[in-house]
Design a protein around this motif. Structure first.
Motif, PDB file in Angstrom:
ATOM      1  N   GLU A 246       0.832  -1.205   0.000  1.00 18.95           N
ATOM      2  CA  GLU A 246       0.000   0.000   0.000  1.00 18.95           C
ATOM      3  C   GLU A 246       0.866   1.255   0.000  1.00 18.95           C
ATOM      4  O   GLU A 246       0.594   2.222  -0.719  1.00 18.95           O
ATOM      5  N   GLU A 247       1.939   1.200   0.815  1.00 18.13           N
ATOM      6  CA  GLU A 247       2.859   2.343   0.870  1.00 18.13           C
ATOM      7  C   GLU A 247       3.531   2.552  -0.489  1.00 18.13           C
ATOM      8  O   GLU A 247       3.691   3.679  -0.955  1.00 18.13           O
ATOM      9  N   GLU A 248       3.892   1.430  -1.113  1.00 19.19           N
ATOM     10  CA  GLU A 248       4.521   1.506  -2.434  1.00 19.19           C
ATOM     11  C   GLU A 248       3.560   2.089  -3.463  1.00 19.19           C
ATOM     12  O   GLU A 248       3.949   2.891  -4.321  1.00 19.19           O
ATOM     13  N   GLN A 249       2.280   1.672  -3.348  1.00 14.66           N
ATOM     14  CA  GLN A 249       1.268   2.215  -4.256  1.00 14.66           C
ATOM     15  C   GLN A 249       1.113   3.722  -4.069  1.00 14.66           C
ATOM     16  O   GLN A 249       0.988   4.473  -5.044  1.00 14.66           O
ATOM     17  N   GLN A 250       1.124   4.135  -2.781  1.00 13.86           N
ATOM     18  CA  GLN A 250       1.030   5.565  -2.502  1.00 13.86           C
ATOM     19  C   GLN A 250       2.230   6.316  -3.083  1.00 13.86           C
ATOM     20  O   GLN A 250       2.090   7.398  -3.669  1.00 13.86           O
ATOM     21  N   GLU A 251       3.407   5.704  -2.898  1.00 13.85           N
ATOM     22  CA  GLU A 251       4.612   6.330  -3.449  1.00 13.85           C
ATOM     23  C   GLU A 251       4.540   6.397  -4.974  1.00 13.85           C
ATOM     24  O   GLU A 251       4.938   7.390  -5.581  1.00 13.85           O
ATOM     25  N   ASN A 252       4.025   5.308  -5.566  1.00 15.99           N
ATOM     26  CA  ASN A 252       3.891   5.291  -7.025  1.00 15.99           C
ATOM     27  C   ASN A 252       2.926   6.371  -7.502  1.00 15.99           C
ATOM     28  O   ASN A 252       3.177   7.048  -8.509  1.00 15.99           O
ATOM     29  N   LYS A 253       1.801   6.506  -6.762  1.00 13.95           N
ATOM     30  CA  LYS A 253       0.836   7.547  -7.127  1.00 13.95           C
ATOM     31  C   LYS A 253       1.465   8.927  -7.006  1.00 13.95           C
ATOM     32  O   LYS A 253       1.269   9.797  -7.860  1.00 13.95           O
ATOM     33  N   SER A 254       2.219   9.105  -5.897  1.00 18.21           N
ATOM     34  CA  SER A 254       2.888  10.390  -5.699  1.00 18.21           C
ATOM     35  C   SER A 254       3.898  10.649  -6.813  1.00 18.21           C
ATOM     36  O   SER A 254       3.996  11.760  -7.340  1.00 18.21           O
ATOM     37  N   MET A 255       4.634   9.583  -7.172  1.00 19.63           N
ATOM     38  CA  MET A 255       5.621   9.716  -8.243  1.00 19.63           C
ATOM     39  C   MET A 255       4.940  10.008  -9.577  1.00 19.63           C
ATOM     40  O   MET A 255       5.409  10.847 -10.360  1.00 19.63           O
ATOM     41  N   GLU A 256       3.830   9.316  -9.840  1.00 20.23           N
ATOM     42  CA  GLU A 256       3.089   9.555 -11.080  1.00 20.23           C
ATOM     43  C   GLU A 256       2.574  10.987 -11.137  1.00 20.23           C
ATOM     44  O   GLU A 256       2.597  11.628 -12.192  1.00 20.23           O
ATOM     45  N   SER A 257       2.112  11.469  -9.971  1.00 19.46           N
ATOM     46  CA  SER A 257       1.630  12.855  -9.910  1.00 19.46           C
ATOM     47  C   SER A 257       2.759  13.834 -10.217  1.00 19.46           C
ATOM     48  O   SER A 257       2.578  14.805 -10.962  1.00 19.46           O
ATOM     49  N   LYS A 258       3.943  13.552  -9.646  1.00 18.47           N
ATOM     50  CA  LYS A 258       5.097  14.421  -9.907  1.00 18.47           C
ATOM     51  C   LYS A 258       5.499  14.359 -11.372  1.00 18.47           C
ATOM     52  O   LYS A 258       5.827  15.379 -11.986  1.00 18.47           O
ATOM     53  N   ILE A 259       5.459  13.135 -11.929  1.00 24.15           N
ATOM     54  CA  ILE A 259       5.815  12.969 -13.345  1.00 24.15           C
ATOM     55  C   ILE A 259       4.834  13.731 -14.236  1.00 24.15           C
ATOM     56  O   ILE A 259       5.230  14.405 -15.194  1.00 24.15           O
ATOM     57  N   ASP A 260       3.527  13.613 -13.898  1.00 26.79           N
ATOM     58  CA  ASP A 260       2.510  14.347 -14.670  1.00 26.79           C
ATOM     59  C   ASP A 260       2.754  15.849 -14.598  1.00 26.79           C
ATOM     60  O   ASP A 260       2.617  16.569 -15.600  1.00 26.79           O
ATOM     61  N   LYS A 261       3.116  16.317 -13.402  1.00 27.69           N
ATOM     62  CA  LYS A 261       3.387  17.743 -13.226  1.00 27.69           C
ATOM     63  C   LYS A 261       4.594  18.171 -14.050  1.00 27.69           C
ATOM     64  O   LYS A 261       4.577  19.217 -14.716  1.00 27.69           O
ATOM     65  N   ILE A 262       5.642  17.334 -14.018  1.00 27.37           N
ATOM     66  CA  ILE A 262       6.852  17.639 -14.790  1.00 27.37           C
ATOM     67  C   ILE A 262       6.550  17.636 -16.285  1.00 27.37           C
ATOM     68  O   ILE A 262       7.000  18.512 -17.038  1.00 27.37           O
ATOM     69  N   LEU A 263       5.757  16.634 -16.723  1.00 26.29           N
ATOM     70  CA  LEU A 263       5.391  16.561 -18.141  1.00 26.29           C
ATOM     71  C   LEU A 263       4.569  17.778 -18.557  1.00 26.29           C
ATOM     72  O   LEU A 263       4.746  18.317 -19.658  1.00 26.29           O
ATOM     73  N   SER A 264       3.666  18.199 -17.657  1.00 27.57           N
ATOM     74  CA  SER A 264       2.854  19.381 -17.946  1.00 27.57           C
ATOM     75  C   SER A 264       3.732  20.621 -18.085  1.00 27.57           C
ATOM     76  O   SER A 264       3.574  21.418 -19.013  1.00 27.57           O
ATOM     77  N   GLN A 265       4.681  20.767 -17.147  1.00 25.29           N
ATOM     78  CA  GLN A 265       5.614  21.895 -17.221  1.00 25.29           C
ATOM     79  C   GLN A 265       6.465  21.809 -18.479  1.00 25.29           C
ATOM     80  O   GLN A 265       6.737  22.820 -19.133  1.00 25.29           O
ATOM     81  N   ASN A 266       6.865  20.579 -18.809  1.00 24.90           N
ATOM     82  CA  ASN A 266       7.682  20.382 -20.010  1.00 24.90           C
ATOM     83  C   ASN A 266       6.908  20.776 -21.268  1.00 24.90           C
ATOM     84  O   ASN A 266       7.464  21.385 -22.193  1.00 24.90           O
ATOM     85  N   ASN A 267       5.612  20.428 -21.294  1.00 29.78           N
ATOM     86  CA  ASN A 267       4.775  20.799 -22.438  1.00 29.78           C
ATOM     87  C   ASN A 267       4.658  22.314 -22.565  1.00 29.78           C
ATOM     88  O   ASN A 267       4.685  22.862 -23.677  1.00 29.78           O
ATOM     89  N   LEU A 268       4.526  22.991 -21.411  1.00 28.75           N
ATOM     90  CA  LEU A 268       4.459  24.453 -21.432  1.00 28.75           C
ATOM     91  C   LEU A 268       5.759  25.045 -21.979  1.00 28.75           C
ATOM     92  O   LEU A 268       5.747  25.987 -22.778  1.00 28.75           O
ATOM     93  N   ILE A 269       6.878  24.456 -21.528  1.00 33.39           N
ATOM     94  CA  ILE A 269       8.186  24.933 -22.003  1.00 33.39           C
ATOM     95  C   ILE A 269       8.316  24.710 -23.509  1.00 33.39           C
ATOM     96  O   ILE A 269       8.814  25.574 -24.241  1.00 33.39           O
ATOM     97  N   LEU A 270       7.857  23.541 -23.972  1.00 33.40           N
ATOM     98  CA  LEU A 270       7.921  23.246 -25.407  1.00 33.40           C
ATOM     99  C   LEU A 270       7.082  24.235 -26.212  1.00 33.40           C
ATOM    100  O   LEU A 270       7.491  24.697 -27.285  1.00 33.40           O
ATOM    101  N   LYS A 271       5.896  24.569 -25.681  1.00 35.88           N
ATOM    102  CA  LYS A 271       5.038  25.543 -26.364  1.00 35.88           C
ATOM    103  C   LYS A 271       5.718  26.903 -26.442  1.00 35.88           C
ATOM    104  O   LYS A 271       5.688  27.578 -27.476  1.00 35.88           O
ATOM    105  N   LYS A 272       6.339  27.303 -25.320  1.00 34.19           N
ATOM    106  CA  LYS A 272       7.042  28.586 -25.311  1.00 34.19           C
ATOM    107  C   LYS A 272       8.203  28.574 -26.301  1.00 34.19           C
ATOM    108  O   LYS A 272       8.451  29.557 -27.002  1.00 34.19           O
ATOM    109  N   LEU A 273       8.916  27.438 -26.345  1.00 32.56           N
ATOM    110  CA  LEU A 273      10.029  27.317 -27.294  1.00 32.56           C
ATOM    111  C   LEU A 273       9.533  27.424 -28.735  1.00 32.56           C
ATOM    112  O   LEU A 273      10.172  28.062 -29.581  1.00 32.56           O
ATOM    113  N   GLN A 274       8.389  26.794 -29.005  1.00 31.17           N
ATOM    114  CA  GLN A 274       7.819  26.875 -30.348  1.00 31.17           C
ATOM    115  C   GLN A 274       7.442  28.316 -30.693  1.00 31.17           C
ATOM    116  O   GLN A 274       7.668  28.781 -31.817  1.00 31.17           O
TER     117      GLN A 274
END
Length: 240
Positions: free
Chosen positions: A81-109
């Motif tokens: 359960e703890e691992e699942q929570q960590e995975n969810k937290s990690m997935e949330s962080k990854i989603d946030k990073i990907l979202s920020q990365n997409n914004l950066i890519l748009k700005k670069l474009q």
């Protein structure tokens, strides 16, 4: 669970691995293994008091092995359960990073598009600059040609007592008299006079509209020596 005097010909104590006797006091584990043990402290790993309570009160008993196994399962579930929570937290962080990365890519474009526009404008300016340079070079050539043409039509008379106060009419009259002394026929429409001051030497610049008249005067003056008195000045100064 405790039972006595049961047929135990094929049953062995899980604790000591020996066969349980017919009259042996035995205790059955209510845990996962569901195995039988001798009702002794050695086989059950219980102290006397706890063992007597299990035997006399028929309290459900779980062997240490099963207890550790169940506890391990619980720990494993908690860890999962703890691992699942960590995975969810990690997935949330990854989603946030990907979202920020997409914004950066748009700005670069956007920056690239703006950069391309600036490049196009710069290339346009370069083309305009090249055209302007061509026009300037053409104007310079025309000015140089005009200058050379003017030089071919100009005469500079030196040695005359011209001052800042000498008027153009006097200069024109002097030039007409020079031409007359040289037997060259000109009128006031054939030339334009101006004063040139260079150090202490006073000069008259004569620009002829027709270079042929200038050439005639230059050829004729080689044969005649004139002085300033002959062309209207009081001083008698020879000039070229």
């Amino acid at each position: 669970m405790v039972k006595k005097n049961l047929p135990t010909s094929a049953i062995k104590c899980k604790g000591c691995k020996h066969t349980l006797g017919k009259s042996s006091v035995r205790v059955q584990c209510t845990g996962v293994c569901n195995q039988w043990y001798h009702g002794t402290t050695k086989c059950t790993l219980l102290d006397e008091k706890s063992l007597n309570s299990v035997i006399s009160k028929k309290i459900p008993w779980v062997s240490e092995e099963c207890y550790v196994s169940e506890e391990s399962d619980e720990i494993s579930e908690d860890e999962e359960e703890e691992e699942q929570q960590e995975n969810k937290s990690m997935e949330s962080k990854i989603d946030k990073i990907l979202s920020q990365n997409n914004l950066i890519l748009k700005k670069l474009q956007e920056i690239r598009r703006e950069n391309d526009q600036l490049k196009d404008e710069l290339n346009g300016f370069k083309r305009e600059t090249q055209e302007i340079r061509k026009e300037l070079n053409t104007l310079k050539m025309e000015m140089e040609q005009s200058k050379q043409k003017n030089l071919k039509s100009n005469i500079v008379v030196t040695g005359t007592p011209v001052t800042l106060h000498t008027d153009i009419k006097t200069l024109n009259s002097a030039v007409m008299k020079i031409a007359g002394k040289l037997n060259i026929n000109i009128n006031g429409k054939d030339f334009v006079c101006s004063k040139i001051e260079k150090d202490t030497s006073k000069q008259i610049k004569v620009k002829f509209h027709n270079s042929e008249k200038k050439d005639e005067i230059m050829e004729a003056k080689k044969k005649v020596l004139l002085n300033t008195h002959e062309i209207g000045f009081e001083e008698k100064i020879r000039f070229i």
